[in-house]
Structure formats: structure tokens, C-alpha cells
Design a protein around this motif. Structure first.
Motif, PDB file in Angstrom:
ATOM      1  N   GLU A  87      -5.383  22.579 -46.272  1.00 45.78           N
ATOM      2  CA  GLU A  87      -3.731  21.999 -45.745  1.00 45.78           C
ATOM      3  C   GLU A  87      -3.555  22.733 -43.871  1.00 45.78           C
TER       4      GLU A  87
ATOM      5  N   ASP B  82      -0.762  22.168 -52.117  1.00 44.53           N
ATOM      6  CA  ASP B  82       0.492  22.444 -52.651  1.00 44.53           C
ATOM      7  C   ASP B  82       1.203  20.957 -52.399  1.00 44.53           C
ATOM      8  N   GLU B  83       2.355  20.842 -53.421  1.00 43.69           N
ATOM      9  CA  GLU B  83       3.094  19.555 -53.178  1.00 43.69           C
ATOM     10  C   GLU B  83       3.936  19.384 -52.160  1.00 43.69           C
ATOM     11  N   GLU B  84       4.226  20.530 -51.592  1.00 41.44           N
ATOM     12  CA  GLU B  84       5.194  20.418 -50.321  1.00 41.44           C
ATOM     13  C   GLU B  84       4.283  20.145 -49.132  1.00 41.44           C
TER      14      GLU B  84
ATOM     15  N   ALA C 134       3.284  16.166 -49.828  1.00 40.37           N
ATOM     16  CA  ALA C 134       4.535  15.262 -49.294  1.00 40.37           C
ATOM     17  C   ALA C 134       4.851  15.050 -47.522  1.00 40.37           C
ATOM     18  N   GLY C 135       4.211  16.044 -47.051  1.00 42.85           N
ATOM     19  CA  GLY C 135       4.383  16.027 -45.502  1.00 42.85           C
ATOM     20  C   GLY C 135       3.049  15.333 -44.936  1.00 42.85           C
TER      21      GLY C 135
ATOM     22  N   GLU D 106       9.031  15.727 -54.159  1.00 40.26           N
ATOM     23  CA  GLU D 106       9.106  16.908 -53.137  1.00 40.26           C
ATOM     24  C   GLU D 106       9.487  15.876 -51.598  1.00 40.26           C
TER      25      GLU D 106
ATOM     26  N   GLU E  13      13.284  15.165 -51.795  1.00 36.32           N
ATOM     27  CA  GLU E  13      14.170  16.638 -51.337  1.00 36.32           C
ATOM     28  C   GLU E  13      13.872  16.676 -49.694  1.00 36.32           C
ATOM     29  N   GLU E  14      13.042  16.143 -49.090  1.00 37.51           N
ATOM     30  CA  GLU E  14      12.836  16.363 -47.739  1.00 37.51           C
ATOM     31  C   GLU E  14      13.235  15.243 -46.907  1.00 37.51           C
TER      32      GLU E  14
END
Length: 462
Positions: A27, A56-58, A61-62, A90, A93-94
Motif C-alpha cells: 500500500e 485493505d479495502e480503503e 478504493a483509493g 468503500e 463512502e468516500e
């Protein structure tokens, strides 16, 4: 951290392996090397998808948001649908539902439907409202089919031609279709109402004379699946007729899609892993991406069944407390008999479930199949029981204990062959999946016979 590899694929594989071993490092690397990430995703979407599934999903998503809609859609298509849905949720949500909708619209309808089907119902409506009505309608139509049916597997872009045209006209039409249809191994011929009437391979079409009518070259009434045909039957048809793809029609014979070989291969893999899961009472559609609450809901009932069966086994053993207290050595040998019976039954179970999946056990052959497995169990029982009795007799110096183990092991392996072959057949006859928690019931039977039979024989002979 530095990754220096010449070939893009080697670079992608190195990052994928890093993401699987040390996701946090991967990441951090991708966050500071956006250009490399964009190049990797464009060149190796398969490996890019594996990377996103590992982190990680977050963070995933980025990284998806860093790609353009077309590139992001291509990577999402290669991801496990449940993992892709987690990333989209995710992203919602962002950045809101419109951002997710833009990515979905760049995907194929079938792939988009797979992902949307994993979203919560309220999120589905929110996302579908953000895409074009035509595409949303196509996705909703696909969602109406069962995931394990031909309708749930099909692509909705078959190469079609109208009846009555020449080969030359057909080739010209296919040149135009090539811009929108990715694979054209087969070309399907339809009448004015869209009903499937024939199929012609792209190769035969190319070698036909330009003036020949395609009606003369095509194969009439081709093998086809209906939208509600189970994926096992679809796989069987493709295998039996050596097809690269199979057309899918509705109840009126109208061509609505095509299931290609790669979708069938994925379905076969899913079916195999599903059978493994249900044999031990896990959820049919459960994966490592399934929410914890749903996994617990799927598994807990079967653990409850297992608990009840375990207490039944305990009740059988408790009836022989006096025998065990007099000869404590029996407690050491009880698991031997149960274990060999369980393993022998599992072998029969695997053979029969595989045969049922391949439709290799017609009704008239059921008795012969069961008799065969009982015979195999009895022959193995003689060999294993003789070895177990000899070992126990040598260790204890007691011919009677050797005889008890011989009889108990032989009997348990014979009954294990009967149980392992008949349980899935009975479940199929009752309308259930033949793999449905078969292992739980088999283990209960072999344990009851193994422990109870062993102790009963010991009580009589010792």
C-alpha cells in the motif's frame, strides 16, 4: 523499498506477491508510485486485481479512484465480485454513488451484474440510478437470473446475423460487429423475431464463397441452453459437444446471450469448491470475502447438528463405562477403529459425489454402485483390520484384544463403504445437493459404529 524489473509482468507479479505477504508495504509503495500503478493496471489488469484483493479495502478504493473509468472498470472485472463490491462500497463512502456508477458503466453488463449482486439492496438501487437506463435495465435483467444458471453466467453480446443473407454480406456485417463484440468464435443466425435458428463458425464463414447463402452453411437447430439451465448442465453440454461457447435462449427460443468456455470453466471451479464447502456444512456461496455475520448464519446450524450427533456418540460410549474402566487400554484403541472407518467412508463419499456431479449414476445403476463401494470397503477392511489387529496384539500381548480390533475395524470399514456411497444418493433422491453436509453425517455414522461397535465387541469377547 525498490522494485527494479524490466518486464511489466515481472513487476506486476513482484508487487502482487508483496501485497499478499506484506500488504501494508505494498500500500505504501503504490501510494508513492502512482504512475507505476497506473501503468501496471493498464498492462496487467489480472495482477492489479490480485493486488487490490490482497490489501485493505480503503487503500484499494483509493487506488481504483486513481485510475480512469475505463482502466478501473477493467481491473474491477478481473476481481472476485465480492471483493470488488467491498471496494465499491468503500468508494461510495468516500466519493459517492456516482463515482461507483461511472466505474460500473465501463464494465460489461455480466461483470457489472456480478458485482452489483454482491452489494446491499439499498446500495444497488442507489448505484443503478446513476447509470444509463438502458445499461441499468440490462444489469437488472441479469440479476433476475439465478447466479448458478445459464442466465446468470451468460454474456449478452452474442454475434448474430439475420437469416437469408449471403456469406459476403455476413462478413461485411461482422466487420462492423467487431467493434462491439469481443469474441466471435461462433456466429448465431436468428429469424425476424430474434429466435435462434442456426449457428456458423467464423472459420466456415470465412471460407464460404461470397455468394453462398448462410442458410446453406450454417448448422440448423444448434445445441442451446435455456436461461434457467443449471450451470452443471451447461458445462456438461459444452463438454459433450466440444463447444467453445453455447447460446442461451429464453422460453420462446429467442437468443438472449451466450455462455463462453471461460465462464463455464469458472463455473466448474465454483461448483467443485462449493461441493467441498457444503460437505462440511459451510455456506454454498461463502468465500473469504463473505461478511462475518452471513458466514456465522450459514455455518452455525450445521455445527448445531454436529453437536447433537456428537452427544449421540458420547451417549453410546457412556453405556460401556464398566467395560472401559475394567480395560483402560480400550480407550487408547477406540479412535483407531473410528478413524480408519471415517477415512474409508470419505473415499467412497468423494467417488460417488463426483459421479453424481458428472451424471454417471443412472437410477438403474444405484444398487451396483453401492454394492461396489461396500465390496471395496470390505476388502480394504480385511487388509486394514488384519494390520491393526496384528499391531495391537503385539503391543498388548493379548490375542483377544487383537481379535476385537480386527472385527471392529473390518465391520466399520464395510459399513463406511455403505454409508459413504448411499448418503449422497439419498440426499439427491430427497431433492438436496448430494454434497450437502455429507461428511457430517458420514462421520457420525462411522464414529457411532467405530466406538460403539468396538466397545460392544469388547464387552462380549473380553
Amino acid at each position: 523499498m525498490k522494485i527494479r524489473l524490466r518486464r511489466p509482468r515481472d513487476y506486476a507479479v513482484a508487487l502482487r506477491d508483496l501485497a499478499r505477504r506484506r500488504p501494508r508495504e505494498a500500500e505504501e509503495f503504490l501510494d508513492t508510485h502512482q504512475a507505476e500503478w497506473e501503468s501496471l493496471a493498464a498492462a496487467e489488469p489480472h495482477n492489479a486485481a490480485d493486488i487490490l484483493e490482497a490489501i485493505d479495502e480503503e487503500a484499494a478504493a483509493g487506488l481504483i479512484a486513481d485510475l480512469g473509468p475505463a482502466g478501473a472498470a477493467e481491473v474491477l472485472e478481473e476481481m472476485n465480485p465480492e471483493a470488488a463490491a467491498d471496494v465499491l462500497e468503500e468508494l461510495i463512502e468516500e466519493a459517492g454513488a456516482d463515482a461507483a456508477a461511472a466505474l460500473l458503466e465501463g464494465m460489461g453488463a455480466a461483470e457489472a451484474a456480478d458485482v452489483v449482486g454482491e452489494l446491499a439492496s439499498e446500495v444497488q438501487d442507489e448505484v443503478l440510478a446513476g447509470i444509463s437506463p438502458e445499461f441499468a435495465g440490462e444489469v437488472r435483467d441479469l440479476l433476475s437470473f439465478a447466479p448458478d444458471s445459464a442466465g446468470g453466467l451468460m454474456q449478452t453480446d452474442p454475434a448474430t446475423l439475420p437469416a437469408g443473407i449471403t456469406a459476403g454480406e455476413a462478413i461485411e456485417a461482422l466487420r462492423r460487429l467487431h467493434e462491439t463484440v469481443e469474441q466471435m468464435s461462433y456466429v448465431y443466425v436468428v429469424d425476424d423475431g430474434g429466435r435462434l435458428i442456426g449457428v456458423i463458425s467464423f472459420r466456415d464463414l470465412v471460407f464460404a464463397r461470397p455468394g453462398d447463402g448462410i442458410d446453406e452453411t450454417m448448422i440448423r437447430d444448434p445445441v442451446a441452453a435455456r436461461t434457467d439451465t443449471d450451470r452443471e448442465q451447461v458445462a456438461e453440454l459444452i463438454q459433450r459437444y466440444n463447444l467453445l461457447a453455447i447460446p442461451v435462449v429464453d422460453h420462446h427460443g429467442v437468443l438472449v446471450g451466450v455462455v463462453r468456455f471461460e465462464e463455464v470453466l469458472e463455473a466448474i471451479q465454483s461448483e467443485a469448491t462449493e461441493d467441498i464447502a457444503v460437505m462440511v456444512g459451510a455456506g454454498v456461496e461463502e468465500s473469504v470475502y463473505t461478511p462475518v455475520r452471513r458466514s456465522v448464519r450459514n455455518r452455525l446450524p450445521w455445527l448445531g447438528v454436529n453437536l447433537v450427533l456428537a452427544f449421540m456418540i458420547a451417549g453410546v460410549i457412556s453405556r460401556f463405562e464398566d467395560t472401559i474402566s475394567e480395560l483402560a487400554i480400550l480407550a487408547a484403541y477406540m479412535p483407531v477403529v473410528a478413524l480408519v472407518g471415517g477415512n474409508g467412508g470419505a473415499q467412497s463419499l468423494a467417488v460417488v459425489i463426483r459421479a453424481l456431479a458428472m451424471e454417471d449414476i443412472p437410477a438403474g445403476r444405484v444398487r451396483r454402485v453401492i454394492a461396489r463401494e461396500v465390496s471395496v470397503g470390505a476388502i480394504m477392511g480385511l487388509a486394514v483390520a488384519a494390520a491393526a489387529g496384528a499391531i495391537a496384539g503385539t503391543a498388548t500381548g493379548s490375542a483377544r484384544i487383537a481379535l476385537v480390533i480386527f472385527i471392529a475395524a473390518f465391520g466399520n470399514l464395510t459399513i463406511a463403504g455403505l454409508a459413504g456411497s448411499s448418503i449422497p444418493i439419498i440426499l439427491r433422491k430427497l431433492g438436496f445437493d448430494p454434497a450437502l453436509a455429507s461428511n457430517i453425517f458420514l462421520t457420525a455414522i462411522t464414529d457411532i459404529i467405530g466406538f460403539g461397535g468396538f466397545l460392544a465387541i469388547a464387552t462380549v469377547l473380553l
